[in-house]
Scaffold this motif. Sequence first.
Motif, PDB file in Angstrom:
ATOM      1  N   UNK A  27       0.818  -1.220   0.000  1.00 13.59           N
ATOM      2  CA  UNK A  27       0.000   0.000   0.000  1.00 13.59           C
ATOM      3  C   UNK A  27       0.850   1.268   0.000  1.00 13.59           C
ATOM      4  N   UNK A  28       2.121   1.130   0.358  1.00 12.08           N
ATOM      5  CA  UNK A  28       3.017   2.276   0.400  1.00 12.08           C
ATOM      6  C   UNK A  28       3.858   2.289  -0.877  1.00 12.08           C
ATOM      7  N   UNK A  29       3.718   3.315  -1.681  1.00 11.51           N
ATOM      8  CA  UNK A  29       4.338   3.344  -3.008  1.00 11.51           C
ATOM      9  C   UNK A  29       5.857   3.199  -2.941  1.00 11.51           C
ATOM     10  N   UNK A  30       6.500   3.908  -2.012  1.00  9.23           N
ATOM     11  CA  UNK A  30       7.955   3.845  -1.935  1.00  9.23           C
ATOM     12  C   UNK A  30       8.408   2.453  -1.513  1.00  9.23           C
ATOM     13  N   UNK A  31       7.725   1.871  -0.540  1.00  5.62           N
ATOM     14  CA  UNK A  31       8.076   0.534  -0.077  1.00  5.62           C
ATOM     15  C   UNK A  31       7.863  -0.501  -1.182  1.00  5.62           C
ATOM     16  N   UNK A  32       6.716  -0.422  -1.853  1.00  3.33           N
ATOM     17  CA  UNK A  32       6.394  -1.409  -2.894  1.00  3.33           C
ATOM     18  C   UNK A  32       7.386  -1.334  -4.044  1.00  3.33           C
ATOM     19  N   UNK A  87      14.379  -4.414  -5.718  1.00  3.48           N
ATOM     20  CA  UNK A  87      15.310  -5.381  -5.133  1.00  3.48           C
ATOM     21  C   UNK A  87      15.099  -6.773  -5.726  1.00  3.48           C
ATOM     22  N   UNK A  88      13.852  -7.187  -5.861  1.00  3.11           N
ATOM     23  CA  UNK A  88      13.580  -8.503  -6.431  1.00  3.11           C
ATOM     24  C   UNK A  88      14.044  -8.579  -7.879  1.00  3.11           C
ATOM     25  N   UNK A  89      13.779  -7.537  -8.651  1.00  2.00           N
ATOM     26  CA  UNK A  89      14.183  -7.542 -10.061  1.00  2.00           C
ATOM     27  C   UNK A  89      15.699  -7.524 -10.214  1.00  2.00           C
ATOM     28  N   UNK A  90      16.399  -6.810  -9.333  1.00  2.00           N
ATOM     29  CA  UNK A  90      17.864  -6.845  -9.363  1.00  2.00           C
ATOM     30  C   UNK A  90      18.372  -8.273  -9.164  1.00  2.00           C
ATOM     31  N   UNK A  91      17.764  -8.982  -8.210  1.00  5.52           N
ATOM     32  CA  UNK A  91      18.199 -10.343  -7.923  1.00  5.52           C
ATOM     33  C   UNK A  91      17.747 -11.341  -8.986  1.00  5.52           C
ATOM     34  N   UNK A  92      16.746 -10.948  -9.782  1.00  2.93           N
ATOM     35  CA  UNK A  92      16.255 -11.808 -10.868  1.00  2.93           C
ATOM     36  C   UNK A  92      16.957 -11.531 -12.198  1.00  2.93           C
ATOM     37  N   UNK A  93      17.960 -10.696 -12.178  1.00  8.94           N
ATOM     38  CA  UNK A  93      18.597 -10.242 -13.412  1.00  8.94           C
ATOM     39  C   UNK A  93      19.082 -11.386 -14.299  1.00  8.94           C
ATOM     40  N   UNK A  94      19.532 -12.478 -13.694  1.00  7.21           N
ATOM     41  CA  UNK A  94      20.064 -13.609 -14.458  1.00  7.21           C
ATOM     42  C   UNK A  94      19.016 -14.690 -14.721  1.00  7.21           C
ATOM     43  N   UNK A  95      17.771 -14.452 -14.329  1.00 13.07           N
ATOM     44  CA  UNK A  95      16.718 -15.458 -14.482  1.00 13.07           C
ATOM     45  C   UNK A  95      15.829 -15.084 -15.660  1.00 13.07           C
TER      46      UNK A  95
END
Length: 210
Positions: free
Chosen positions: A37-42, A48-56
């Motif tokens: 619900x919080x734009x900055x948090x979301x 962060x998730x997309x950075x870690x998914x960079x090789x997937x």
Amino acid sequence: MTLPDKGPRDDRWYLNIMAPNTKGDKFAWLDPTSIYINAEAFNDLLDDLLDDLNEVDCDVVAGLDAMGFVLGAALAARRGVGFLPIRKAGKLCVDTDKVPFGNYSGRTQEMEMRLPAFAPGTRVLLVDQWIETGGTMDGAVRLVERQKGIVAGMVAVAIEENDRTRGYRALYPCVSAVMPGSHWQADCNKQTLTSFAAYRPEAAFPQTKR
């Protein structure tokens, strides 16, 4: 409204605003939706998730009913790929494949996926809000593989550590906002967060336009 001090980015500051369970043991032990619900948090969570998914690599993102829809659809949109809902049984009005699974509460339920959903060889990224016992994710894996899809990886806000989730990490790329080895991971394994002691609902309130 003032957000909690973000601190270093790799500390995943937004995990501090997750809410403890106030309704008893019939419910999950915490609620991560205060992040959404919080734009900055979301957006920081997604970054962060997309950075870690960079090789997937994946061709489609599949979200597990129900809260995996929120995180999965957002990741699919950011990735520029399609989104596939994997639903609790009885919700879809088209032909489906169906499997039983055991959820975090120990109950046996059924989940289903449209049939056919994709061509053989499609790489499917599975997303749920939280992976606790791994039973729901196991059902999703079986549905994907029965249609000859390839499980490209798994994503969640947190993946608790147990025999089943260790098996997932050995087989697939697994990405979570709660990083293995962190104090957050230790808290999640105990199913209580240190941050609960200072939890304030207003910390997650969305910004309003005056």
